[in-house]
Design a protein around this motif. Sequence first.
Motif, PDB file in Angstrom:
ATOM      1  N   HIS A 139       0.792  -1.233   0.000  1.00 42.36           N
ATOM      2  CA  HIS A 139       0.000   0.000   0.000  1.00 42.36           C
ATOM      3  C   HIS A 139       0.827   1.287   0.000  1.00 42.36           C
ATOM      4  O   HIS A 139       0.261   2.373  -0.207  1.00 42.36           O
ATOM      5  CB  HIS A 139      -0.982   0.032   1.178  1.00 42.36           C
ATOM      6  CG  HIS A 139      -1.984  -1.078   1.172  1.00 42.36           C
ATOM      7  ND1 HIS A 139      -2.802  -1.327   0.092  1.00 42.36           N
ATOM      8  CD2 HIS A 139      -2.289  -2.021   2.102  1.00 42.36           C
ATOM      9  CE1 HIS A 139      -3.569  -2.362   0.354  1.00 42.36           C
ATOM     10  NE2 HIS A 139      -3.272  -2.812   1.564  1.00 42.36           N
ATOM     11  N   GLN A 140       2.132   1.217   0.215  1.00 44.46           N
ATOM     12  CA  GLN A 140       2.928   2.439   0.199  1.00 44.46           C
ATOM     13  C   GLN A 140       2.899   3.095  -1.183  1.00 44.46           C
ATOM     14  O   GLN A 140       2.689   4.316  -1.292  1.00 44.46           O
ATOM     15  CB  GLN A 140       4.371   2.146   0.595  1.00 44.46           C
ATOM     16  CG  GLN A 140       4.599   1.856   2.061  1.00 44.46           C
ATOM     17  CD  GLN A 140       6.058   1.537   2.349  1.00 44.46           C
ATOM     18  OE1 GLN A 140       6.778   1.010   1.494  1.00 44.46           O
ATOM     19  NE2 GLN A 140       6.503   1.857   3.552  1.00 44.46           N
ATOM     20  N   GLY A 141       3.149   2.300  -2.214  1.00 42.53           N
ATOM     21  CA  GLY A 141       3.175   2.854  -3.568  1.00 42.53           C
ATOM     22  C   GLY A 141       1.857   3.479  -3.967  1.00 42.53           C
ATOM     23  O   GLY A 141       1.826   4.549  -4.599  1.00 42.53           O
ATOM     24  N   GLU A 142       0.748   2.835  -3.593  1.00 42.87           N
ATOM     25  CA  GLU A 142      -0.569   3.381  -3.921  1.00 42.87           C
ATOM     26  C   GLU A 142      -0.817   4.703  -3.197  1.00 42.87           C
ATOM     27  O   GLU A 142      -1.399   5.640  -3.765  1.00 42.87           O
ATOM     28  CB  GLU A 142      -1.656   2.377  -3.538  1.00 42.87           C
ATOM     29  CG  GLU A 142      -1.586   1.064  -4.292  1.00 42.87           C
ATOM     30  CD  GLU A 142      -2.350  -0.041  -3.575  1.00 42.87           C
ATOM     31  OE1 GLU A 142      -3.552  -0.201  -3.867  1.00 42.87           O
ATOM     32  OE2 GLU A 142      -1.755  -0.707  -2.724  1.00 42.87           O
ATOM     33  N   ALA A 143      -0.366   4.800  -1.941  1.00 42.99           N
ATOM     34  CA  ALA A 143      -0.529   6.045  -1.194  1.00 42.99           C
ATOM     35  C   ALA A 143       0.284   7.163  -1.816  1.00 42.99           C
ATOM     36  O   ALA A 143      -0.181   8.313  -1.930  1.00 42.99           O
ATOM     37  CB  ALA A 143      -0.116   5.840   0.262  1.00 42.99           C
ATOM     38  N   GLU A 158       1.225   7.417  -4.994  1.00 44.96           N
ATOM     39  CA  GLU A 158       0.592   7.810  -6.259  1.00 44.96           C
ATOM     40  C   GLU A 158      -0.659   8.644  -6.018  1.00 44.96           C
ATOM     41  O   GLU A 158      -0.938   9.596  -6.762  1.00 44.96           O
ATOM     42  CB  GLU A 158       0.259   6.564  -7.088  1.00 44.96           C
ATOM     43  CG  GLU A 158       1.479   5.847  -7.653  1.00 44.96           C
ATOM     44  CD  GLU A 158       2.286   6.715  -8.617  1.00 44.96           C
ATOM     45  OE1 GLU A 158       1.718   7.654  -9.209  1.00 44.96           O
ATOM     46  OE2 GLU A 158       3.496   6.456  -8.760  1.00 44.96           O
ATOM     47  N   ALA A 159      -1.436   8.288  -4.984  1.00 44.88           N
ATOM     48  CA  ALA A 159      -2.626   9.084  -4.663  1.00 44.88           C
ATOM     49  C   ALA A 159      -2.235  10.512  -4.307  1.00 44.88           C
ATOM     50  O   ALA A 159      -2.848  11.475  -4.779  1.00 44.88           O
ATOM     51  CB  ALA A 159      -3.391   8.432  -3.512  1.00 44.88           C
ATOM     52  N   CYS A 169      -6.583  10.261   0.696  1.00 43.71           N
ATOM     53  CA  CYS A 169      -6.537   8.839   1.017  1.00 43.71           C
ATOM     54  C   CYS A 169      -6.418   8.627   2.518  1.00 43.71           C
ATOM     55  O   CYS A 169      -5.959   9.508   3.258  1.00 43.71           O
ATOM     56  CB  CYS A 169      -5.402   8.121   0.280  1.00 43.71           C
ATOM     57  SG  CYS A 169      -3.746   8.577   0.771  1.00 43.71           S
ATOM     58  N   CYS A 223       4.875   6.993   3.050  1.00 43.69           N
ATOM     59  CA  CYS A 223       3.722   7.352   2.225  1.00 43.69           C
ATOM     60  C   CYS A 223       3.644   8.855   1.950  1.00 43.69           C
ATOM     61  O   CYS A 223       3.148   9.273   0.906  1.00 43.69           O
ATOM     62  CB  CYS A 223       2.419   6.881   2.878  1.00 43.69           C
ATOM     63  SG  CYS A 223       2.287   5.088   3.062  1.00 43.69           S
ATOM     64  N   LEU A 272      -9.292   7.326  -1.217  1.00 40.80           N
ATOM     65  CA  LEU A 272      -8.819   5.976  -1.459  1.00 40.80           C
ATOM     66  C   LEU A 272      -8.465   5.378  -0.101  1.00 40.80           C
ATOM     67  O   LEU A 272      -7.683   5.959   0.652  1.00 40.80           O
ATOM     68  CB  LEU A 272      -7.583   6.012  -2.356  1.00 40.80           C
ATOM     69  CG  LEU A 272      -6.867   4.680  -2.621  1.00 40.80           C
ATOM     70  CD1 LEU A 272      -7.757   3.740  -3.424  1.00 40.80           C
ATOM     71  CD2 LEU A 272      -5.543   4.923  -3.338  1.00 40.80           C
ATOM     72  N   LEU A 285      -6.638   2.611   1.967  1.00 41.88           N
ATOM     73  CA  LEU A 285      -5.559   1.635   1.866  1.00 41.88           C
ATOM     74  C   LEU A 285      -5.358   1.025   3.247  1.00 41.88           C
ATOM     75  O   LEU A 285      -4.731   1.625   4.121  1.00 41.88           O
ATOM     76  CB  LEU A 285      -4.280   2.317   1.379  1.00 41.88           C
ATOM     77  CG  LEU A 285      -4.397   3.011   0.015  1.00 41.88           C
ATOM     78  CD1 LEU A 285      -3.169   3.858  -0.266  1.00 41.88           C
ATOM     79  CD2 LEU A 285      -4.609   1.984  -1.091  1.00 41.88           C
TER      80      LEU A 285
END
Length: 644
Positions: free
Chosen positions: A43-47, A49-50, A57, A70, A215, A217
Amino acid sequence: MHADDIETVGDATVVDVPTLMFSRLNPLEALRKHWGFSAFRAHQGEAVEAALSAQDCLVVLPTGGGKSVCYQVPAVCGNGLVLVVSPLIALMDDQVASATEAGLRAAALHNNIPEDERRLTRSRLLRRELQLLYVSPERLVAGDLLGMLREQLRLVAVDEAHCVSHWGHDFRPEYRQLAPIFDQFANVPRMGLTATATPQVQDDICAQLGLRRPLRLVGHIDRANLVYRCWPRQNLTSQVLDVVNRHPRDGGIVYAQTRSQVERLAASLVAAGVHAAAYHAGLDASVRQKVQRDFVNERLAVVVATIAFGMGIDRSNVRYVVHANAPKSIEHYQQESGRAGRDGDPAECVLIFSGADLSTHRALAHKDGALTPERARVLDRHLRDVGRFAVAPVCRHRLLTEHFGQAYAAERGGCGACDVCLGETKELPSEEALVIAQKIISAVWRTGSRYGAGHVVDVLMGRATEKIVRAGHASLSVHGLLKDAGEAALRSWTDQLVVQGLLHITDEGEYPLLMLTDAGRALCKGVGHVRLVQAASAGAKAGRSTRKGGVPAIAAADDADNDLFQRLRALRKLFAEKHHVPPYIVFHDAALHALAAAKPASAAAMLEVAGVGERKVARYGRAFLAVIAGVDPEAALAAGGGEA
């Protein structure tokens, strides 16, 4: 990189890495360059990018899951300032030191910072030189920073975001004032971060921080490297020493419920030869600060503390956390026990439980006089959950995971990392449990529900204490009825009946009394159900057992690696003392284990080790490579210490 940047120390080749220019990088480049990792954790990468795409998020990751990355990676990759709202000064100062060590331009503003340093930070803020600024919610609400933030703010991150929720375990009213401030920066994305949040608390965080279609996560709450044990309280000092002695020279935290308990327990440990110190809010601030500094800098092995200690303490190699009393909630327990094993190595979490702890929590909460009916209901629910966790004959990992609304899939035979699944605790057959419960409840009834649990246990044990003789209880039919069970088992079973609502401990009056409940009366008539557990073998000592096949251990592979690890650790401590930072900010234990295993002979090879970024190599590489090559730590520091 040119040949002129290379020099040799002993047999090791060292690359002189130039000072970072803070150019904009993509997220993976930033992660590699500044933190020394080639891939994000869950979930770090998604945070990241958000944040970079201006999306709100909510990030819920377990302690040690890397929440700071993050928002720190966006600070490197973005073109502006990341504002971090954080509740504790210790947390802010450590985060600033850690970010600076990674090569970020970071600062904090709070009242404990000297005025000249505050002026410098404000000047850097005005000149747009900062990538990260840490502030407390109170400091932000004051309003004087808003003008300086207006043109450069690119992300707002709220750490310990559960503090905004009435349903959370550390509610702070000032967190409720943040959303109107954030509304003044309508185009700036918001990120809430916490380690512990039930689905209800997650919803409340999103609402109270005004997160816009966020989002979510949510990482898996289970900490695979932690071994959970719950023990009925018998001889508290002896039980705590059992844990401490299993971890010689390791760092540990022991939590107690009140200041007086902290003082007594700390004194008992010191008398037993343990390098321990007390920490609570009643001590002078300078004493508290010294204890905290000594523990973080690994000059102190054990801290005995109230829950005033720990939040914001980022020491990664705490090997055990003991709760000498039940915590106020599962959320508190998850966060406090989660301070063990942040480095991923196996660690132990022990809860020493008595039903009286729950009564004490209620009494202390009502004593404050600020307990609203809503908060009282929340407290009762929290305490019921804690009691169930402490005495239920169910996998502890499963109970914790399901409390936070997640599924837990254990291997066949259980988790292999708690007292239940390790066979240290067993459930009694249902018929035997029913008979025992009826006898205990009957003893409470026949003594008039006017005595504490200790007196009832004495009656069932058949003792002739002065109180028993004076009250005429030696002639009761229940006198000596369970004398063969043993006092420890009787006390534990009594607590289990309290947790299951079959008995009740009053929190009114000078002493807590054991009372009957309607459910208890019904059980004596054969209506209802009860479950009882006991230790699998009396007096058995728990071992350092760990999860079967699943613990991401980073322990050294052989004696040679362990010897090198200890020498690298000695060098780390020398650097920490030189730069006035905690050792884990120089390198985490995980990185030292990896260095000891890989034995890199050059800076380029050192950069291939997880957790070793360019800034670390530039600042410490020469000396660490020298130690790996066989140089004594002090000689290596003298020859290659300081920034290259």
